[in-house]
Scaffold this active site. Structure first.
Site, PDB file in Angstrom:
ATOM      1  N   GLN A  14       0.901  -1.217  -0.105  1.00 38.06           N
ATOM      2  CA  GLN A  14      -0.047  -0.089   0.022  1.00 38.06           C
ATOM      3  C   GLN A  14       0.851   1.244  -0.022  1.00 38.06           C
ATOM      4  O   GLN A  14       0.675   1.966  -0.667  1.00 38.06           O
ATOM      5  CB  GLN A  14      -0.944  -0.071   1.196  1.00 38.06           C
ATOM      6  CG  GLN A  14      -1.873   1.101   1.289  1.00 38.06           C
ATOM      7  CD  GLN A  14      -2.513   1.431   2.691  1.00 38.06           C
ATOM      8  OE1 GLN A  14      -1.949   0.797   3.668  1.00 38.06           O
ATOM      9  NE2 GLN A  14      -3.528   2.313   2.632  1.00 38.06           N
ATOM     10  N   ASP A  36      10.328  -6.359  -5.050  1.00 36.68           N
ATOM     11  CA  ASP A  36       9.544  -6.960  -4.087  1.00 36.68           C
ATOM     12  C   ASP A  36       9.615  -8.363  -4.221  1.00 36.68           C
ATOM     13  O   ASP A  36      10.391  -8.990  -5.185  1.00 36.68           O
ATOM     14  CB  ASP A  36       7.814  -6.744  -4.495  1.00 36.68           C
ATOM     15  CG  ASP A  36       7.105  -6.724  -3.387  1.00 36.68           C
ATOM     16  OD1 ASP A  36       6.787  -7.949  -2.874  1.00 36.68           O
ATOM     17  OD2 ASP A  36       6.437  -5.819  -2.919  1.00 36.68           O
ATOM     18  N   ASP A  50      14.172 -10.462  -2.306  1.00 36.23           N
ATOM     19  CA  ASP A  50      13.906 -11.027  -0.929  1.00 36.23           C
ATOM     20  C   ASP A  50      14.937 -10.494  -0.093  1.00 36.23           C
ATOM     21  O   ASP A  50      16.033 -10.832  -0.057  1.00 36.23           O
ATOM     22  CB  ASP A  50      13.895 -12.611  -1.010  1.00 36.23           C
ATOM     23  CG  ASP A  50      13.690 -13.215   0.419  1.00 36.23           C
ATOM     24  OD1 ASP A  50      13.122 -12.475   1.166  1.00 36.23           O
ATOM     25  OD2 ASP A  50      13.585 -14.424   0.244  1.00 36.23           O
ATOM     26  N   TYR A 139       4.217  -7.467  15.964  1.00 37.15           N
ATOM     27  CA  TYR A 139       4.560  -6.385  14.981  1.00 37.15           C
ATOM     28  C   TYR A 139       5.342  -5.035  16.018  1.00 37.15           C
ATOM     29  O   TYR A 139       6.062  -4.548  15.669  1.00 37.15           O
ATOM     30  CB  TYR A 139       3.165  -5.930  14.363  1.00 37.15           C
ATOM     31  CG  TYR A 139       3.389  -4.670  13.485  1.00 37.15           C
ATOM     32  CD1 TYR A 139       3.936  -4.671  12.326  1.00 37.15           C
ATOM     33  CD2 TYR A 139       2.521  -3.354  13.703  1.00 37.15           C
ATOM     34  CE1 TYR A 139       4.128  -3.625  11.287  1.00 37.15           C
ATOM     35  CE2 TYR A 139       2.712  -2.240  12.883  1.00 37.15           C
ATOM     36  CZ  TYR A 139       3.324  -2.432  11.660  1.00 37.15           C
ATOM     37  OH  TYR A 139       3.331  -1.194  10.698  1.00 37.15           O
TER      38      TYR A 139
HETATM   39  N1  SER Z   1      -1.594   0.357   9.727  1.00 31.15           N
HETATM   40  C1  SER Z   1      -0.706  -0.371  10.485  1.00 31.15           C
HETATM   41  C2  SER Z   1      -1.398  -1.510  11.188  1.00 31.15           C
HETATM   42  O1  SER Z   1      -2.421  -1.585  11.038  1.00 31.15           O
HETATM   43  C3  SER Z   1      -0.318   0.328  11.703  1.00 31.15           C
HETATM   44  O2  SER Z   1       1.102   0.608  11.647  1.00 31.15           O
HETATM   45  O3  SER Z   1      -0.791  -2.504  11.124  1.00 31.15           O
END
Ligand code: SER
Length: 313
Positions: A14, A36, A50, A139
């Site tokens: 995105q 990519d 990669d 994350y």
């Molecule tokens: N837009 C991201 C997510 O939802 C936030 O860094 O993971």
């Protein structure tokens, strides 16, 4: 303007899609190589890469005499919770590979951090640049660790690496994927098609968001700022506006009164609940002149028009 030779990883995503176009408009298509792990629908100055393969990253950077890497390839928050080990491996090893190659070759690095660095103990409003983080997702953990690696590579090896803590990004060119803020993109596509939308977050969940043109402009501004202006070498807080699904849906309905929606929260609610609702980005504003152009209502109007709605404004 200094000559740039740029490599973008995760260019099909995105953010990558839009950043690639903007960087090409600015520095020339020949000077911006998109990479990519999969081929894009339309290939222009593109190479498969990669980021887990450090030798491949080094070969490309050396062969192309790259001056800057925009390293975007990563798992996002929601997909990371479903595949925690893979998310950690890609997000950490990918970044370390890029930082090592930057140390060896002297190229600069942009790396995206996120509001996901903040967890339950961070203030919900006016969340400061420096506060307790303790993220609740893989994350977020990878972003906190990554921010510290970036600062380490800057302080110890002199690598010019810069980063931003992005909020949810809203755009109409490429779809969002794997994030907790994705609803704010998906909802527009349903509204335009005349379909009802089922939101995976509770109606009143307020999160920080930004329209993509601002995110791209801010990123380029950060990267073009003189090194002396950059006082933060972890990642900058970066903010535009905040809203809830209910507020977004109501504003869409002002343009498309027939639009209907429901809320059915899933596992992503826990992630959203752990994030701040609003961010204090004064450091970015004073260090390198960050200022968003788009307000919430402008973004909604532009998104609907860009996606083809015949709206009355
Ligand atoms: N837009 C991201 C997510 O939802 C936030 O860094 O993971």
């Amino acid at each position: 303007m200094q000559k740039q030779q740029i490599i973008i990883t995760g260019a099909n995503g995105q953010l990558g899609t839009e950043l690639t176009s903007a960087l090409r408009a600015r520095y020339g298509t020949a000077n911006v190589i998109a990479t990519d792990i999969r081929h894009p629908a339309v290939e222009t100055n593109f190479q498969l890469l990669d980021v887990m393969d450090r030798d491949a990253v080094r070969s490309l950077v050396t062969a192309e005499e790259a001056t800057t890497i925009y390293h975007l390839a990563a798992f996002l928050s929601a997909s990371g919770e479903q595949r925690p080990q893979q998310a950690w491996d890609l997000n950490m090893q990918g970044l370390l590979n890029v930082l090592e190659v930057a140390r060896e070759t002297g190229c600069r690095v942009f790396w995206p951090s996120s509001i996901a660095v903040f967890g339950a103990y961070a203030p919900k409003t006016n969340c400061p640049q420096n506060t307790v983080t303790q993220p609740s997702t893989v994350y977020g953990i990878s972003k906190v660790a990554g921010e510290n690696w970036c600062r380490y590579y800057h302080d110890v090896y002199g690598v010019d690496v810069r980063s931003i803590r992005y909020p949810g990004l809203i755009s109409h060119t490429a779809m969002a994927g794997g994030g907790t803020t994705d609803y704010a993109v998906d909802i527009f596509h349903h509204a335009i098609r005349g379909e009802a939308y089922t939101c995976f977050l509770d109606a009143d969940t307020i999160l920080p968001m930004m329209y993509m043109p601002d995110a791209v402009a801010g990123t380029i501004r950060l990267m073009e700022a003189p090194s002396t202006a950059i006082s933060i070498r972890t990642a900058y807080n970066f903010s535009a506006f905040s809203f809830s699904p209910k507020q977004l849906a109501a504003t869409i309905q002002e343009h498309l009164p027939e639009f209907s929606w429901y809320s059915r929260p899933d596992f992503r609610q826990r992630i959203a609940d752990s994030w701040p609702q609003q961010i204090d980005d004064r450091q970015a504003r004073s260090d390198w002149g960050w200022k968003p152009r788009y307000q919430f209502e402008d973004m909604v109007g532009e998104m609907l028009s860009a996606l083809g709605a015949h709206i009355t404004t």
